[in-house]
Design an enzyme around this catalytic site. Structure first.
Site, short mmCIF file in Angstrom:
data_model
loop_
_atom_site.label_atom_id
_atom_site.label_comp_id
_atom_site.label_asym_id
_atom_site.label_seq_id
_atom_site.Cartn_x
_atom_site.Cartn_y
_atom_site.Cartn_z
N ARG A 89 41.25 36.58 1.97
CA ARG A 89 41.10 36.01 3.45
C ARG A 89 42.24 36.60 4.29
O ARG A 89 43.16 36.82 4.16
CB ARG A 89 41.03 34.42 3.51
CG ARG A 89 39.89 33.87 2.77
CD ARG A 89 39.80 32.58 3.14
NE ARG A 89 38.33 32.18 2.80
CZ ARG A 89 37.78 31.59 1.56
NH1 ARG A 89 38.57 31.56 0.58
NH2 ARG A 89 36.86 31.13 1.35
N ASP A 116 29.64 33.05 6.27
CA ASP A 116 29.50 33.24 7.91
C ASP A 116 30.81 33.89 8.43
O ASP A 116 30.82 34.49 9.53
CB ASP A 116 29.04 31.88 8.50
CG ASP A 116 29.83 30.73 8.06
OD1 ASP A 116 30.85 30.99 7.40
OD2 ASP A 116 29.24 29.61 8.57
N ASP A 165 26.88 28.30 -1.41
CA ASP A 165 26.59 27.14 -0.70
C ASP A 165 25.31 27.19 -0.27
O ASP A 165 24.96 26.11 0.22
CB ASP A 165 27.56 27.09 0.57
CG ASP A 165 29.12 26.86 -0.24
OD1 ASP A 165 29.31 26.13 -1.06
OD2 ASP A 165 30.12 27.41 0.50
N ASP A 184 24.48 28.20 2.74
CA ASP A 184 24.45 27.68 3.79
C ASP A 184 24.30 28.76 5.21
O ASP A 184 24.87 28.66 6.40
CB ASP A 184 25.86 26.89 4.11
CG ASP A 184 27.06 27.93 3.86
OD1 ASP A 184 26.61 29.10 3.33
OD2 ASP A 184 28.15 27.75 4.01
N GLY A 233 34.58 33.37 0.09
CA GLY A 233 34.68 32.75 -1.27
C GLY A 233 33.72 33.78 -2.00
O GLY A 233 32.66 34.27 -1.71
N ARG A 245 30.05 23.13 0.72
CA ARG A 245 30.98 23.13 2.35
C ARG A 245 30.25 22.06 3.01
O ARG A 245 30.42 21.00 2.80
CB ARG A 245 30.88 24.51 2.82
CG ARG A 245 32.17 25.02 2.78
CD ARG A 245 32.29 26.37 3.68
NE ARG A 245 31.38 27.49 3.35
CZ ARG A 245 31.56 28.92 3.72
NH1 ARG A 245 32.61 29.08 4.31
NH2 ARG A 245 30.53 29.51 3.54
N THR A 275 27.22 33.63 -1.04
CA THR A 275 27.99 32.32 -1.11
C THR A 275 27.10 31.34 -2.03
O THR A 275 25.91 31.33 -1.92
CB THR A 275 28.15 31.84 0.36
OG1 THR A 275 28.37 30.43 0.18
CG2 THR A 275 27.07 32.07 1.17
P1 ADP Z 1 33.08 33.24 4.46
O1 ADP Z 1 32.67 34.50 4.53
O2 ADP Z 1 32.50 32.73 2.72
O3 ADP Z 1 32.66 32.15 5.30
P2 ADP Z 1 35.71 32.95 5.29
O4 ADP Z 1 35.54 31.74 6.36
O5 ADP Z 1 36.99 32.74 4.78
O6 ADP Z 1 34.50 33.15 4.30
O7 ADP Z 1 35.71 34.28 6.12
C1 ADP Z 1 35.95 35.55 5.34
C2 ADP Z 1 36.94 36.58 6.29
O8 ADP Z 1 36.17 36.72 7.39
C3 ADP Z 1 37.88 35.91 6.71
O9 ADP Z 1 39.16 35.90 5.94
C4 ADP Z 1 38.28 36.58 7.97
O10 ADP Z 1 38.80 38.16 7.59
C5 ADP Z 1 37.11 37.04 8.43
N1 ADP Z 1 36.53 36.24 9.65
C6 ADP Z 1 36.31 35.02 9.62
N2 ADP Z 1 36.26 34.39 10.80
C7 ADP Z 1 36.50 35.42 11.71
C8 ADP Z 1 36.37 35.58 13.04
N3 ADP Z 1 36.03 34.59 14.01
N4 ADP Z 1 36.59 36.95 13.72
C9 ADP Z 1 36.88 37.88 12.83
N5 ADP Z 1 36.59 37.82 11.40
C10 ADP Z 1 36.65 36.40 11.09
#
Ligand code: ADP
Length: 317
Positions: free
Chosen positions: A71, A102, A126, A128, A10, A170, A124
């Site tokens: 994403r 995260d 949030d 969080d 995000g 979130r 972020t």
């Molecule tokens: P944020 O970073 O805000 O938490 P996301 O959860 O959408 O946002 O994660 C961002 C990107 O990080 C995902 O689109 C993916 O490319 C990568 N990512 C998320 N989870 C994993 C994972 N378990 N292993 C590897 N890459 C990940």
């Protein structure tokens, strides 16, 4: 060094200020810096451009991220991450600064395990990420939420209404808690407080009978259907009630000075750590001091409950 920087997950106001800090700090140390567009997706697809000082001029005060974000759920698969590693090798890039939440941290950790030097920066709205007291974007989102709640208060008071306002976060209640305190909400409902619907309805009814003209309820997202809650409040309490979901407006806007400062500090710190040979850590501020935490640890850390602020709410709302 040859350092890559990306924003992922995000978007959050202040990401641009952080990109600028990373680029400027790296260039000042004689490094070369590459902007990677659209997060891990862009990395896999080879969307890398070498940046000069000028490429990050005039961006400090703007929300969003000039690098874009995207994403790529498939990044959880090693075969896909291998494509990213190949791109980095092709550009001879030694290290990556990954700004995001995260999910972004997990991606950075996996790349670290595959031999790429990575640093995670908390971007972020949030708030969080437990390894930092504040995340880049939280202050601006709080500001936006407060402006909106103040405006809703005007109309809700004029019409003697109850206003239920859902804010983002979130699964973290900070945006609701902080904005609720700052705007004098009568009720603040977060994951920490939980929603006791019966108590809320009774209390609103009492307030109405005692002649209070209006009530503000600030609630975190992912707790309940606020439109349905508004109907229940209306039929039980005697207040007319309107629910407003602030939504994506909270993601935008010019970053506050606090977010710009945090972004500058963390961006420069990330570059310093790379120069020291550090990898696989998340940067943050704890008690207003810079702190690096192994990403693995950062991902499992749980934020301390907001005991003092929750007590404050009980006394002054
Ligand atoms: P944020 O970073 O805000 O938490 P996301 O959860 O959408 O946002 O994660 C961002 C990107 O990080 C995902 O689109 C993916 O490319 C990568 N990512 C998320 N989870 C994993 C994972 N378990 N292993 C590897 N890459 C990940």
């Amino acid at each position: 060094m040859r350092i890559g920087v990306l924003t992922s997950g995000g978007d959050a106001p202040g990401m641009n200020a952080c990109i600028r800090a990373v680029v400027r700090a790296a260039l000042a140390s004689g490094d070369q810096v590459f902007g990677i567009y659209d997060g891990y997706r862009g990395l896999v697809e080879g969307k890398l451009v070498e940046f000069t000082r000028k490429d990050v001029s005039e961006i400090l005060n703007y929300g969003g991220t000039i690098l874009g974000t995207a994403r790529l759920p498939e990044f959880q698969y090693e075969a896909v991450r291998k494509l990213a590693v190949d791109q980095l090798k092709k550009y001879d890039i030694d290290a990556l600064v990954c700004i995001g939440g995260d999910g972004t941290y997990t991606g950075a950790l996996r790349l670290h395990e595959m031999g790429i030097k990575t640093i995670g920066v908390p971007g972020t709205i949030d708030n969080d990420i437990a390894s930092s007291d504040y995340t880049i974007g939280f202050s601006t989102a709080l500001n936006t939420a407060c402006e909106a709640i103040d405006k809703l208060r005007d109309t809700s008071s004029s019409h003697q209404r109850c206003s239920i306002i859902e804010v983002m976060g979130r699964h973290c209640g900070d945006l609701a808690l902080y904005s609720g305190i700052c705007c004098g909400a009568e009720y603040i409902i977060t994951n920490e407080t939980g929603l006791d619907k019966e108590k809320l309805l009774k209390s609103l009814k009492e307030n109405r009978l005692n002649g209070r003209r209006h009530a503000i309820v600030v609630i975190s997202e992912n707790i309940t259907d606020v439109y349905q809650l508004a109907k229940e409040v209306e039929s039980y309490s005697g207040y007319e009630c309107r629910a407003t979901i602030l939504g994506y407006i909270q993601r935008g806007g010019n970053p506050t000075p606090e977010d710009r400062l945090l972004a500058a500090r963390l961006g420069k710190y990330a570059v310093d750590l790379l120069h020291e040979g550090t990898s696989g850590v998340a940067v943050g501020v704890v008690d207003n001091k810079l702190k690096a935490t192994p990403i693995e640890e950062a991902l499992t850390m749980v934020s301390e409950p907001n005991v003092e602020l929750n007590k404050l709410v009980q006394k002054i709302s």
